[in-house]
Write a protein that holds these residues in place. Structure first.
Motif, PDB file in Angstrom:
ATOM      1  N   LEU A 113       0.832  -1.198   0.000  1.00  0.00           N
ATOM      2  CA  LEU A 113       0.000   0.000   0.000  1.00  0.00           C
ATOM      3  C   LEU A 113       0.867   1.249   0.000  1.00  0.00           C
ATOM      4  CD1 LEU A 113      -2.792  -0.874   2.599  1.00  0.00           C
ATOM      5  CD2 LEU A 113      -3.025  -0.764   0.118  1.00  0.00           C
ATOM      6  N   ALA A 114       0.499   2.212  -0.831  1.00  0.00           N
ATOM      7  CA  ALA A 114       1.201   3.488  -0.821  1.00  0.00           C
ATOM      8  C   ALA A 114       0.900   4.210   0.488  1.00  0.00           C
ATOM      9  CB  ALA A 114       0.757   4.342  -2.005  1.00  0.00           C
ATOM     10  N   PRO A 115       1.844   4.983   1.028  1.00  0.00           N
ATOM     11  CA  PRO A 115       1.624   5.677   2.302  1.00  0.00           C
ATOM     12  C   PRO A 115       0.309   6.435   2.391  1.00  0.00           C
ATOM     13  CG  PRO A 115       3.911   5.876   1.648  1.00  0.00           C
ATOM     14  CD  PRO A 115       3.204   5.206   0.500  1.00  0.00           C
ATOM     15  N   PRO A 116      -0.145   7.168   1.357  1.00  0.00           N
ATOM     16  CA  PRO A 116      -1.421   7.886   1.482  1.00  0.00           C
ATOM     17  C   PRO A 116      -2.616   6.962   1.699  1.00  0.00           C
ATOM     18  CG  PRO A 116      -0.140   8.763  -0.347  1.00  0.00           C
ATOM     19  CD  PRO A 116       0.532   7.492   0.074  1.00  0.00           C
ATOM     20  N   LEU A 117      -2.519   5.699   1.220  1.00  0.00           N
ATOM     21  CA  LEU A 117      -3.611   4.742   1.403  1.00  0.00           C
ATOM     22  C   LEU A 117      -3.452   3.917   2.665  1.00  0.00           C
ATOM     23  CD1 LEU A 117      -4.031   3.376  -2.246  1.00  0.00           C
ATOM     24  CD2 LEU A 117      -5.486   5.030  -1.062  1.00  0.00           C
ATOM     25  N   ALA A 118      -2.219   3.720   3.103  1.00  0.00           N
ATOM     26  CA  ALA A 118      -1.956   2.845   4.240  1.00  0.00           C
ATOM     27  C   ALA A 118      -2.586   3.378   5.522  1.00  0.00           C
ATOM     28  CB  ALA A 118      -0.453   2.661   4.423  1.00  0.00           C
ATOM     29  N   LEU A 119      -2.462   4.679   5.749  1.00  0.00           N
ATOM     30  CA  LEU A 119      -2.976   5.245   6.994  1.00  0.00           C
ATOM     31  C   LEU A 119      -4.489   5.103   7.110  1.00  0.00           C
ATOM     32  CD1 LEU A 119      -1.689   6.619   9.450  1.00  0.00           C
ATOM     33  CD2 LEU A 119      -2.269   8.819   8.426  1.00  0.00           C
ATOM     34  N   PRO A 120      -5.283   5.527   6.118  1.00  0.00           N
ATOM     35  CA  PRO A 120      -6.739   5.328   6.242  1.00  0.00           C
ATOM     36  C   PRO A 120      -7.120   3.857   6.358  1.00  0.00           C
ATOM     37  CG  PRO A 120      -6.240   6.904   4.501  1.00  0.00           C
ATOM     38  CD  PRO A 120      -4.945   6.279   4.899  1.00  0.00           C
ATOM     39  N   ALA A 121      -6.432   2.981   5.598  1.00  0.00           N
ATOM     40  CA  ALA A 121      -6.761   1.557   5.658  1.00  0.00           C
ATOM     41  C   ALA A 121      -6.484   0.986   7.042  1.00  0.00           C
ATOM     42  CB  ALA A 121      -5.955   0.804   4.594  1.00  0.00           C
ATOM     43  N   ALA A 122      -5.356   1.366   7.634  1.00  0.00           N
ATOM     44  CA  ALA A 122      -5.014   0.863   8.965  1.00  0.00           C
ATOM     45  C   ALA A 122      -6.016   1.342  10.009  1.00  0.00           C
ATOM     46  CB  ALA A 122      -3.604   1.312   9.340  1.00  0.00           C
ATOM     47  N   PHE A 123      -6.426   2.597   9.915  1.00  0.00           N
ATOM     48  CA  PHE A 123      -7.370   3.112  10.897  1.00  0.00           C
ATOM     49  C   PHE A 123      -8.775   2.576  10.675  1.00  0.00           C
ATOM     50  CE2 PHE A 123      -4.035   6.296  11.641  1.00  0.00           C
ATOM     51  CZ  PHE A 123      -3.989   6.243  13.028  1.00  0.00           C
ATOM     52  N   LEU A 124      -9.136   2.287   9.433  1.00  0.00           N
ATOM     53  CA  LEU A 124     -10.426   1.649   9.177  1.00  0.00           C
ATOM     54  C   LEU A 124     -10.439   0.259   9.797  1.00  0.00           C
ATOM     55  CD1 LEU A 124     -13.170   1.772   7.764  1.00  0.00           C
ATOM     56  CD2 LEU A 124     -12.078   0.818   5.717  1.00  0.00           C
ATOM     57  N   LEU A 125      -9.334  -0.475   9.645  1.00  0.00           N
ATOM     58  CA  LEU A 125      -9.207  -1.790  10.276  1.00  0.00           C
ATOM     59  C   LEU A 125      -9.308  -1.651  11.791  1.00  0.00           C
ATOM     60  CD1 LEU A 125      -8.455  -4.860   9.917  1.00  0.00           C
ATOM     61  CD2 LEU A 125      -6.075  -4.142  10.245  1.00  0.00           C
ATOM     62  N   GLY A 126      -8.609  -0.669  12.344  1.00  0.00           N
ATOM     63  CA  GLY A 126      -8.650  -0.466  13.788  1.00  0.00           C
ATOM     64  C   GLY A 126     -10.032  -0.123  14.286  1.00  0.00           C
ATOM     65  N   ALA A 127     -10.768   0.685  13.533  1.00  0.00           N
ATOM     66  CA  ALA A 127     -12.126   1.037  13.937  1.00  0.00           C
ATOM     67  C   ALA A 127     -13.012  -0.203  14.005  1.00  0.00           C
ATOM     68  CB  ALA A 127     -12.704   2.058  12.968  1.00  0.00           C
ATOM     69  N   GLY A 128     -12.818  -1.129  13.063  1.00  0.00           N
ATOM     70  CA  GLY A 128     -13.591  -2.374  13.085  1.00  0.00           C
ATOM     71  C   GLY A 128     -13.327  -3.199  14.331  1.00  0.00           C
TER      72      GLY A 128
END
Length: 352
Positions: A113-128
């Protein structure tokens, strides 16, 4: 805010090390190797994130854009889930095989994942995962009444994490440095609240697990003479000093009382309002206070070992929890003056 973030980032590294050595390094996770391993992995990931935040905010090094940082982001949520699952769902089977591998998929995806996508994806996972945690905590109605203060602190930590997760879904809404500062503060405050919770109740994980296990089970005391069982338990503690056995377990003590482990756990929780671990600690500390005064030449460690503790650190931890001071301070305050005979003490009864 940047100064506070730098301070909390540094604090987090030392706090994580302290929790790993005292909480995860103790006896609370005996028989729970997956929880212990995932807890250590979680603390390692959080320390790594905070070191990156410190380097970014204080040293001007862009560690938050590194591959290691992205991987650490995706480690936090799954490791937290696998760590806390055994505590909040003690009757569930351990996560193994294909189910365990599913939680590792984000780690395989993170490097691509490119850095701009990694952060939202990681936090979306964390929210779940945080939503799962919130649902689990809401289900613990009976246990929450006994752990009100601790649950409030941990709930606040989860709320902070959820708030940062929401911000992480759209990091471009904030300047990069502001977001890094907020994230560093959130991790630091969450670890601080966890340490306060463990300070209030060092055996929190064990007590919650036992309370939850009892709460999930249907009552098992229908045919049990509870008063007689409590009298037998009193005899085992006062007469036979069963609490001095460091390996005494719920199953072992239940067998001596002709009860099942579920019955003994429910009996303690329903009639005495405490878990077995708390009950044994109270008996051990009660006996220790007597020995500290009656045997002034005995070392503090020998006193702790004689009453059933396995190490000096667990003895000190339990003593502070129950008496509010160290064993040495208690001995100084309660030992009779030199030359004065000490009045005989009554035998220890069921702890209040």
């Amino acid at each position: 805010m940047t100064a506070l973030a730098i301070l909390l980032a540094g604090y987090s590294v030392f706090s994580a090390a302290a929790v790993a050595l005292t909480h995860l390094g103790g006896d609370q996770y005996r028989g729970l190797p997956q929880s212990r391993a995932m807890g250590l992995l979680l603390l390692l990931a959080l320390s790594g994130l905070q070191l990156a935040h410190f380097a970014d905010l204080y040293l001007g090094q862009a560690w938050t854009g590194s591959l290691a940082y992205r991987i650490a982001l995706f480690v936090v949520a799954p490791s937290f889930y696998l760590f806390s699952r055994a505590v909040l769902h003690p009757l569930a089977a351990p996560v193994q095989g294909a189910r365990l591998a599913v939680h590792g998929i984000p780690l395989l995806v993170a490097p691509w994942l490119a850095p701009p996508l990694a952060l939202p994806a990681a936090f979306l996972l964390g929210a779940g995962y945080l939503l799962w945690l919130g649902r689990s905590l809401l289900a613990l109605r009976q246990a929450r009444a006994r752990f009100h203060a601790e649950m409030a602190l941990l709930g606040t930590a989860c709320a902070i994490a959820l708030g940062v997760s929401v911000l992480g879904l759209a990091p471009t809404l904030l300047p990069a440095q502001v977001f890094v500062s907020l994230y560093a503060c959130a991790i630091g405050l969450a670890l601080l609240l966890v340490q306060i919770s463990l300070g209030l109740r060092p055996q929190l994980a064990v007590e919650v697990r036992e309370a939850v296990q009892t709460g999930y089970a249907q009552t098992t005391l229908g045919k049990v003479d509870c008063d007689a069982a409590l009298a037998r338990l009193q005899g085992l503690m006062a007469r036979d000093r069963a609490f001095t056995d460091p390996d005494l377990s719920l199953a072992g003590l239940a067998a001596q009382l002709d009860l099942s482990p579920h019955q003994l756990s429910e009996l303690l929780n329903a009639r005495l309002g405490k878990s077995l671990s708390r009950y044994l600690r109270e008996w051990r500390i009660g006996a220790a206070t007597t020995l500290l005064c009656e045997e002034p030449s005995a070392s503090v460690l020998s006193v702790g070992l004689n009453v059933g503790f396995t190490s000096q650190s667990t003895f000190y931890e339990a003593f502070r929890e129950i008496e509010g001071m160290t064993p040495g301070q208690y001995r100084t305050l309660h030992s009779p003056p030199a030359g004065r005979a000490k009045a005989p003490q009554a035998s220890i009864g069921i702890p209040e």
